[in-house]
Design a protein around this motif. Structure first.
Motif, PDB file in Angstrom:
ATOM      1  N   ALA A 126      -0.785  -6.050   5.543  1.00 38.43           N
ATOM      2  CA  ALA A 126      -1.311  -5.153   4.521  1.00 38.43           C
ATOM      3  C   ALA A 126      -1.013  -3.691   4.815  1.00 38.43           C
ATOM      4  CB  ALA A 126      -2.825  -5.346   4.370  1.00 38.43           C
ATOM      5  N   TRP A 174      -0.008  -3.461  -3.616  1.00 41.22           N
ATOM      6  CA  TRP A 174      -1.378  -3.236  -3.145  1.00 41.22           C
ATOM      7  C   TRP A 174      -1.417  -2.229  -2.006  1.00 41.22           C
ATOM      8  CZ3 TRP A 174      -4.090  -6.464   0.987  1.00 41.22           C
ATOM      9  CH2 TRP A 174      -5.414  -6.051   1.143  1.00 41.22           C
ATOM     10  N   THR A 175      -0.497  -2.366  -1.044  1.00 45.18           N
ATOM     11  CA  THR A 175      -0.538  -1.465   0.108  1.00 45.18           C
ATOM     12  C   THR A 175      -0.166  -0.039  -0.281  1.00 45.18           C
ATOM     13  OG1 THR A 175       1.754  -2.017   0.706  1.00 45.18           O
ATOM     14  CG2 THR A 175       0.010  -3.312   1.734  1.00 45.18           C
ATOM     15  N   ALA A 178      -3.377   1.213  -2.490  1.00 41.14           N
ATOM     16  CA  ALA A 178      -4.652   1.237  -1.754  1.00 41.14           C
ATOM     17  C   ALA A 178      -5.825   1.113  -2.720  1.00 41.14           C
ATOM     18  CB  ALA A 178      -4.782   2.515  -0.934  1.00 41.14           C
ATOM     19  N   SER A 183      -8.160  -1.114   0.512  1.00 41.90           N
ATOM     20  CA  SER A 183      -7.128  -1.395   1.510  1.00 41.90           C
ATOM     21  C   SER A 183      -7.739  -1.349   2.901  1.00 41.90           C
ATOM     22  CB  SER A 183      -6.012  -0.352   1.415  1.00 41.90           C
ATOM     23  OG  SER A 183      -5.136  -0.454   2.520  1.00 41.90           O
TER      24      SER A 183
END
Length: 273
Positions: A126, A174-175, A178, A183
């Motif tokens: 992640a 997603w990373t 955040a 995250s």
């Protein structure tokens, strides 16, 4: 006529399975969102719209006629790649499915899921740099080695490639964003933008290598088809990453000033000497 109807080809029925699974996932999201909207916490209609958009894009990609086109034409494969690996994941990330899941689960199950999300393996993948390597490293391995040609003759490998597109694309979006799902890493907005710009540069370089050196090789695809697919990767990738940049800046601007430091901490400043 009766025999043709009564004995459907199992392979043709199996080709519709991804669409059925996608439909079940979408209905589960909408049902959970409806339950949340009836509580004091509520749930944003925009998030539902983003999830539906992601499901629609992914649904188009897994339609049997589209998948058949993608299997025999590199341009179709690249179009499916853009839908599965870039556009649909971005829409799904903006729908905050993990937050919805945590709100919907019983407390003990939610705590176990949080423990999984905070585990070292997931924290590793992640991170934006790890997600970048998984995403673009997988693409380079697919198109610059014999892996793509092998996937045309192996249904299991073909399925694995598409699953990698979806998972790696989702992780990367997603990373970088955040959010809206939290995250596990507190990284600055500047750092996330640098990783995103690096992704854009590497993506463009990969498209140019495919166009100039006619990769992937050993597939039977003609030069014009490969170059058209490379152009689709180049320009389509730019569009998808531009949308990701817009989403990132929009989330940052919409975040209240007092919460920006928690989500996107500024880099430490040097004290004057």
């Amino acid at each position: 006529m009766h025999g043709a109807v009564g004995h459907a080809n199992p392979a043709s029925l199996l080709s519709w399975l991804p669409l059925l699974v996608l439909g079940a996932i979408t209905l589960a999201y909408l049902a959970a969102a409806l339950r949340q909207r009836r509580t004091s916490h509520g749930w944003s209609g925009w998030r539902c719209s983003f999830f539906l958009l992601g499901s629609l894009l992914l649904g188009v990609a897994v339609l049997p006629p589209i998948m058949s086109w993608a299997h025999h034409d590199l341009r179709g494969h690249m179009a499916v790649h853009l839908l599965m690996g870039m556009l649909a994941p971005l829409a799904w990330v903006l729908a905050a499915p993990m937050t919805l899941t945590l709100r919907s689960l019983p407390a003990p199950a939610a705590r176990r899921l949080v423990a999984v999300l905070q585990s070292p393996p997931l924290r590793f993948v992640a991170h934006p740099v790890s997600a970048l390597l998984l995403n673009l490293g997988g693409m380079a391995l697919l198109y610059l080695t014999p892996l793509y040609a092998a996937s045309l003759h192996s249904p299991l490998l073909h399925l694995w490639v598409h699953l990698h597109f979806i998972v790696a694309g989702y992780l990367f979006c997603w990373t970088i964003l955040a959010g809206p799902d939290a995250s596990p890493h507190r990284l600055s907005l500047r750092f996330r933008l640098v990783v995103l710009f690096a992704s854009m540069a590497i993506h463009a370089l990969l498209g140019k290598l495919m166009y100039g050196y006619l990769w992937p090789r050993g597939t039977g695809h003609g030069a014009e088809e490969i170059q058209a697919a490379a152009q689709l990767m180049y320009y389509g990738g730019d569009l998808a990453e531009l949308l990701l940049a817009v989403a990132l800046l929009s989330l940052w601007l919409c975040t209240p000033q007092e919460r920006r430091e928690a989500l996107f901490p500024l880099p430490a400043r040097r004290r004057p000497t």
